[in-house]
Design an enzyme around this catalytic site. Structure first.
Site, PDB file in Angstrom:
ATOM      1  N   SER A  97     -22.013  31.975  -6.421  1.00  0.00           N
ATOM      2  CA  SER A  97     -21.078  33.023  -6.019  1.00  0.00           C
ATOM      3  C   SER A  97     -21.804  33.932  -5.042  1.00  0.00           C
ATOM      4  O   SER A  97     -22.907  34.408  -5.339  1.00  0.00           O
ATOM      5  CB  SER A  97     -20.606  33.824  -7.239  1.00  0.00           C
ATOM      6  OG  SER A  97     -19.578  34.723  -6.886  1.00  0.00           O
ATOM      7  N   GLU A  98     -21.214  34.173  -3.865  1.00  0.00           N
ATOM      8  CA  GLU A  98     -21.958  34.828  -2.799  1.00  0.00           C
ATOM      9  C   GLU A  98     -22.341  36.273  -3.081  1.00  0.00           C
ATOM     10  O   GLU A  98     -23.141  36.863  -2.350  1.00  0.00           O
ATOM     11  CB  GLU A  98     -21.195  34.739  -1.466  1.00  0.00           C
ATOM     12  CG  GLU A  98     -19.821  35.350  -1.445  1.00  0.00           C
ATOM     13  CD  GLU A  98     -18.722  34.321  -1.660  1.00  0.00           C
ATOM     14  OE1 GLU A  98     -17.652  34.467  -1.043  1.00  0.00           O
ATOM     15  OE2 GLU A  98     -18.920  33.381  -2.448  1.00  0.00           O
TER      16      GLU A  98
END
Length: 515
Positions: free
Chosen positions: A341-342
Site C-alpha cells: 500500500s503506497e
C-alpha cells in the site's frame, strides 16, 4: 633539560589531580547534574507555533486523517492573524478537520498536494478561484520533500511524463467564472538509458507540523504503523520542525534502532491533545459476505475473478481502490502474494474485526486494515522508491478511459477534480510493473471507455498491459494496439466491437474468460 621519562611521569600524574578546569568539564558532561541540558519540549501549542509567520510555506504531515498534527493545526486556526500560507500536504483532510479548517478560515492561499479527494470545500475553492492548487503526483511530492531536506535542489523522475504535469497544461488557479487564470510551468525532460524522465524541483519548507507517536526531549521521534507517511520526510525538511507527540518520554525510552527521525531535525515538541479520527471504518467480512458483495453485480464479479488470475506465487503487488481491492479474496490459498500500500505498508492484511480498528493502520484508500504476518511499515518516500524502482511486479487499477496503445486516464472528469494520488508513479515503470486495468466496458451513458485516444487528461502514456472488463480481456501492445484474447461467456465478438471504439485484432487462441 628534563628527560623525556620525567616529563611523561609529570603528565601522567596530572590525570589524578582535581583542578578547576576538570571540575568544570565534569559538570558540563555529567548526565545527572547538568545545568544546561537539551530540552525541546514546550508547554503549549501556542508557544510551539510562535515561529510560524504569514506567507510561510508550511509542510503538514499526514495521510487522510492518519498521522495528522491536528493540535498544531487547531492552534493556527485560533490565530487568525496568520494568513497567506502555502500548505504542502498529501491532501487537505476533510471538511471540518485537518487542513480543511485552515481552508475554511481562509488562512491558506495555496495548496501543494496530490489529492483533493472527498473535501468538497477544497474542490469548490479551487474551481472557483479562491485558492491556488499545485497538484503533484504523490510519489513526486514525497521525493520533493525528502530531497529538500537532503540538500538536493532537483531530481528526475519517470512519473508524469507525457501528462499535463510535464507539458505545463495543469491549471494552477482559476478565475471566479471557472476559466483558467494560470497554468503550471512545463517541466524539463531528459532521456536516460532510452527512457524519458521529468525534472522536479525540491520543496523547502519554512515550518513543518509533524505528528509522532513518541518523542523525547532531545527531539527523537517514533512513528506508529502508517502514521509515518509524509511525517518523516517533512520533519527532515523544514527550517523549523514542530512535533506534537502522543507520548513524550525520557531520552533512552525510544530504542535507538527505533528512532525514525533523529532529534537533530526537530526544534520543538508539544503534547498532542487532539482526538485521533478514522476516515473510513471498514471491517472484516466472512468469505460468504465477500462473495455476496462481488456477486451483487454479475459483471463486477466476473471482472474481479478474472483479475485474481493475474496474481502469481511470490509476487509483490499494489491494488487501487474499488474493484481491485476485492481481487485477493479470489486468489487460491496456495498462492502467496505480498500486497503493498503506497502509504507505507508491505504485507497488507485483511480488514479488522469490528472493535479492532486502529487509527494508525489504514490503506491507500484511507480504510482501516491490519498488518499481515511478516509485514513492514515505512514512510511514503520509501514506498514510492519501491514503486519507481520497479520492485512492484503488478498493479491493478481502475480507469475512466484506456486508449488503443495503453494510455491511461483515471484521475479527472470534466468539472470535477480528485487528484493524482499515487497512480502516476504506479504506472511509470511498465517495463517492470505490469499494469492491469479493471473497469466496466462502457460508462453510465453507454459510451465506450476503450478508445482510439483518451479524451480525459492522462495518468500515463503507453503503460497499460491488460484490460479486463465484464465483456472481454484485451492484451495491449504499446505500438501495435489491442488484441482480444478472451470474451465473457455468452458475449459475442460483434457485441464487443459495437462497444469498443478502439480497433483490435482477434487472437487465434480466443477463449472464454477465465473464472
Amino acid at each position: 633539560m628534563p628527560s623525556a621519562a620525567a616529563s611523561f611521569l609529570r603528565t601522567a600524574g596530572n590525570y589524578g589531580k582535581v583542578t578547576p578546569q576538570s571540575r568544570h568539564l565534569a559538570r558540563t558532561f555529567a548526565s545527572s547534574a547538568r545545568r544546561c541540558r537539551i530540552n525541546k519540549v514546550v508547554s503549549s501549542p501556542e508557544e510551539a507555533i510562535a515561529g510560524l509567520q504569514s506567507n510561510n510555506t508550511l509542510l503538514c504531515g499526514g495521510f487522510g486523517l492518519c498521522g495528522v498534527p491536528d493540535t498544531l493545526i487547531n492552534a493556527v486556526k485560533n490565530k487568525p492573524s496568520i494568513t497567506g500560507l502555502t500548505a504542502v500536504s498529501n491532501n487537505a483532510g476533510i471538511v471540518g478537520s485537518g487542513l480543511g479548517l485552515l481552508l475554511a478560515s481562509k488562512q491558506i492561499k495555496k495548496m501543494v498536494a496530490s489529492y483533493v479527494g472527498e473535501n468538497k470545500v477544497f474542490e469548490a475553492m479551487y474551481l472557483n478561484g479562491e485558492i491556488e492548487l499545485e497538484l503533484t503526483p504523490q510519489g513526486t511530492l514525497a521525493e520533493r520533500c525528502r530531497s529538500g531536506g537532503a540538500g538536493i535542489p532537483a531530481f528526475y523522475t519517470p512519473a508524469a511524463f507525457g501528462t499535463v504535469v510535464q507539458t505545463g497544461e495543469l491549471p494552477l488557479r482559476h478565475n471566479a467564472d471557472g476559466t483558467v487564470a494560470a497554468y503550471s510551468p512545463p517541466r524539463d525532460v531528459k532521456v536516460f538509458g532510452g527512457k524519458s524522465y521529468v525534472m522536479e524541483e525540491a520543496i523547502q519548507g519554512d515550518v513543518a507540523f509533524i505528528k509522532a507517536h513518541k518523542a523525547d526531549r532531545l527531539g527523537n521521534l517514533f512513528f506508529r504503523n502508517t502514521a509515518n507517511n509524509f511525517n518523516g520526510a517533512m520533519a527532515r525538511n523544514a527550517k523549523i520542525t514542530i512535533v506534537e507527540a502522543e507520548h513524550i518520554v525520557e531520552p533512552g525510552e525510544i530504542d535507538p534502532a527505533s528512532v525514525h527521525v533523529p532529534g537533530i531535525y526537530v526544534d520543538h515538541v508539544v503534547q498532542s491533545t487532539s482526538e485521533k479520527r478514522i476516515e473510513k471504518v471498514v471491517n472484516a467480512k466472512t468469505p460468504e459476505e465477500i462473495q455476496a458483495a462481488a456477486t451483487k453485480s454479475s459483471s463486477r464479479e466476473r471482472i474481479v475473478r478474472r483479475a485474481a488470475k493475474e496474481f502469481k506465487n511470490g509476487m509483490y503487488a499494489n491494488l487501487g481502490i474499488g474493484m481491485p481491492m476485492l481481487a485477493p479474496s479470489f486468489v487460491p490459498k496456495e498462492v502467496e502474494v505480498m500486497l503493498q500500500s503506497e502509504n507505507g505498508i508491505l504485507g497488507l492484511g485483511p480488514y479488522p474485526e469490528k472493535g479492532q480498528e486502529d487509527a494508525d493502520t489504514i490503506n491507500a484508500g484511507k480504510e482501516t486494515v491490519t498488518l499481515g504476518v511478516g509485514a513492514s511499515v515505512f514512510g511514503s518516500e520509501e514506498s514510492f522508491g519501491m514503486i519507481r524502482g520497479g520492485k512492484i511486479g503488478l498493479t491493478i487499477l481502475g480507469a475512466m478511459q484506456v486508449s488503443a496503445n495503453g494510455d491511461l486516464a483515471n484521475w479527472m472528469l470534466p468539472g470535477k477534480i480528485k487528484g493524482f494520488g499515487g497512480a502516476m508513479d504506479l504506472v511509470s515503470r511498465p517495463d517492470k510493473t505490469k499494469v492491469v486495468v479493471t473497469m466496466e466496458h462502457t460508462d453510465k451513458k453507454g459510451r465506450p471507455k476503450i478508445l482510439k485516444q483518451c479524451e480525459f487528461p492522462l495518468t500515463g502514456r503507453a503503460c497499460v498491459s491488460l484490460i479486463i472488463t465484464e465483456l472481454a480481456v484485451f492484451e495491449v501492445d504499446f505500438t501495435k494496439g489491442l488484441t482480444l484474447i478472451e470474451h465473457a461467456e455468452g458475449v459475442t465478438v460483434e457485441e464487443i466491437q459495437s462497444k469498443t471504439e478502439a480497433p483490435f485484432v482477434i487472437s487465434d487462441a480466443l477463449k472464454v474468460m477465465q473464472q
